[in-house]
Enzyme design. Structure first.
Site, mmCIF file in Angstrom:
data_model
loop_
_atom_site.group_PDB
_atom_site.id
_atom_site.type_symbol
_atom_site.label_atom_id
_atom_site.label_comp_id
_atom_site.label_asym_id
_atom_site.label_seq_id
_atom_site.Cartn_x
_atom_site.Cartn_y
_atom_site.Cartn_z
ATOM 1 N N ASN A 6 0.853 -1.184 0.000
ATOM 2 C CA ASN A 6 0.000 0.000 0.000
ATOM 3 C C ASN A 6 0.897 1.246 0.000
ATOM 4 O OD1 ASN A 6 -1.385 2.277 1.102
ATOM 5 N ND2 ASN A 6 -3.057 0.931 1.675
ATOM 6 N N HIS A 9 1.073 6.298 1.659
ATOM 7 C CA HIS A 9 1.855 7.293 2.405
ATOM 8 C C HIS A 9 3.021 7.877 1.630
ATOM 9 C CE1 HIS A 9 -0.947 6.942 5.502
ATOM 10 N NE2 HIS A 9 -0.687 5.661 5.731
ATOM 11 N N ARG A 17 4.020 18.866 0.592
ATOM 12 C CA ARG A 17 4.600 20.029 -0.064
ATOM 13 C C ARG A 17 3.786 20.513 -1.266
ATOM 14 N NH1 ARG A 17 9.872 21.968 1.255
ATOM 15 N NH2 ARG A 17 9.663 21.990 3.516
ATOM 16 N N HIS A 42 -5.588 3.538 -1.506
ATOM 17 C CA HIS A 42 -6.909 3.878 -0.979
ATOM 18 C C HIS A 42 -7.249 5.297 -1.451
ATOM 19 C CE1 HIS A 42 -9.647 4.214 2.862
ATOM 20 N NE2 HIS A 42 -10.284 4.494 1.746
ATOM 21 N N ARG A 44 -9.356 8.025 -0.974
ATOM 22 C CA ARG A 44 -10.321 8.452 0.041
ATOM 23 C C ARG A 44 -11.182 9.591 -0.482
ATOM 24 N NH1 ARG A 44 -8.801 6.459 5.447
ATOM 25 N NH2 ARG A 44 -10.533 7.705 6.186
ATOM 26 N N ARG A 48 -6.923 12.721 0.823
ATOM 27 C CA ARG A 48 -5.844 13.203 1.696
ATOM 28 C C ARG A 48 -4.469 12.672 1.281
ATOM 29 N NH1 ARG A 48 -7.376 10.094 7.260
ATOM 30 N NH2 ARG A 48 -9.351 11.108 6.827
ATOM 31 N N GLU A 69 -8.636 0.429 -2.925
ATOM 32 C CA GLU A 69 -9.486 0.439 -1.726
ATOM 33 C C GLU A 69 -10.393 1.646 -1.832
ATOM 34 O OE1 GLU A 69 -6.879 0.737 1.568
ATOM 35 O OE2 GLU A 69 -6.062 -1.247 1.310
ATOM 36 N N THR A 100 -8.237 3.586 8.388
ATOM 37 C CA THR A 100 -9.481 2.803 8.385
ATOM 38 C C THR A 100 -9.619 2.056 9.707
ATOM 39 O OG1 THR A 100 -9.009 2.526 6.051
ATOM 40 C CG2 THR A 100 -10.862 1.281 6.929
ATOM 41 N N GLU A 150 -11.081 -9.267 3.042
ATOM 42 C CA GLU A 150 -9.816 -8.903 3.680
ATOM 43 C C GLU A 150 -10.110 -8.733 5.158
ATOM 44 O OE1 GLU A 150 -7.216 -6.081 1.779
ATOM 45 O OE2 GLU A 150 -6.448 -5.386 3.714
ATOM 46 N N HIS A 190 -3.721 -4.383 7.766
ATOM 47 C CA HIS A 190 -3.862 -3.209 8.636
ATOM 48 C C HIS A 190 -3.011 -3.355 9.888
ATOM 49 C CE1 HIS A 190 -5.295 0.433 10.415
ATOM 50 N NE2 HIS A 190 -5.850 0.711 9.266
ATOM 51 N N HIS A 213 1.895 1.219 5.905
ATOM 52 C CA HIS A 213 2.587 2.176 6.770
ATOM 53 C C HIS A 213 3.957 1.709 7.241
ATOM 54 C CE1 HIS A 213 3.290 4.615 10.427
ATOM 55 N NE2 HIS A 213 2.800 5.565 9.651
#
Ligand code: PXP
Length: 238
Positions: A6, A9, A17, A42, A44, A48, A69, A100, A150, A190, A213
């Site tokens: 994933n 991030h 920036r 994901h 969203r 974000r 996702e 999530t 999942e 997760h 992450h």
């Protein structure tokens, strides 16, 4: 087990920036070259991190299994049907959450979700439902006609190293066994990291882990290529 990385991030960092670095498509390429089995993003509602152009660029420019996702909204369904990713994982989404937090309540909205996923399935997209390891939710997912779930490993991940670790692992094992009996393929994700991921091998027949992450965090210190390879070693190990 397979590993989907994933890369949300990477986009979080880019958006800090408002420019183009680090480049999300490049990150996806590095993950695939390192041996990842697919890329997860994901999209969203508040955009974000991952943006619409990210998912279209990955789909159009990279030959990889893209897992999108998304929340069960009209807007996302339209995007998914334009994009036609390999897979869609339907997740619950609340604006105020950092990530999530829970699983999708499939049990209490079976009809609505069945209707939502139908056009995705009809268009050849593998649909998965992101649920907590709960019998009721697993059975409801099977009733809807999807082939994948999942399991949310957040509670297990938080319990790791604490007294309820075993109990949380048992919940995942039981949910996986039931899902297999009902003919579902089981993914999980997760909060998984380089320590707690090892116990995923104790769950028979898990298909794919989606991890973000911890890999992107480790990449800050050792680079993305090495961070993905380290995780692949742990995920592939028996
Ligand atoms: N799987 C799903 C369905 C998710 O929503 C997330 C977080 O976006 C992940 C896996 C990856 O979680 P983490 O970033 O904690 O590894």
């Amino acid at each position: 087990m397979l590993l989907g990385v994933n890369i949300d991030h990477v986009a979080t960092l880019r958006n800090a920036r408002g420019e183009l670095d680090p480049n999300v498509l490049e990150a996806a390429k590095v993950c695939m070259l390192a041996g990842a089995n697919g890329i997860t993003t994901h999209l969203r509602e508040d955009r974000r991190h991952i943006a619409d152009f990210d998912v279209f660029m990955i789909k159009n420019e990279l030959d990889c299994k893209l897992n999108l996702e998304m929340a069960a909204t009209y807007e996302m369904k339209k995007i998914a049907l334009d994009l036609l990713p390999h897979a869609c994982c339907i997740v619950p989404e609340r604006r105020e959450e950092l990530t999530t937090e829970g699983g999708l309540d499939v049990y209490s909205q079976k009809e609505k979700l069945a209707e939502f996923v139908k056009p995705l399935l009809d268009n050849g997209i593998e649909v998965s439902l992101f649920i907590t390891p709960d019998r009721k939710q697993v059975s409801a997912a099977a009733d809807i006609g999807v082939k994948f779930i999942e399991l949310h490993t957040g509670s297990y991940s938080r319990a790791f190293g604490k007294e309820n670790e075993e109990q949380e692992l048992i919940r995942l094992k039981q949910a996986t066994s039931l899902a297999h009996l009902l003919g579902l393929t089981v993914n999980a994700g997760h909060g998984l990291n380089y320590q707690n991921v090892s116990r995923m091998h104790e769950i028979d027949g898990l298909h794919e882990l989606n991890i973000g992450h911890s890999i992107i965090s480790r990449a800050v210190f050792i680079g993305l290529d090495s961070a993905v390879k380290e995780m692949i070693n742990l995920v592939n190990k028996n």
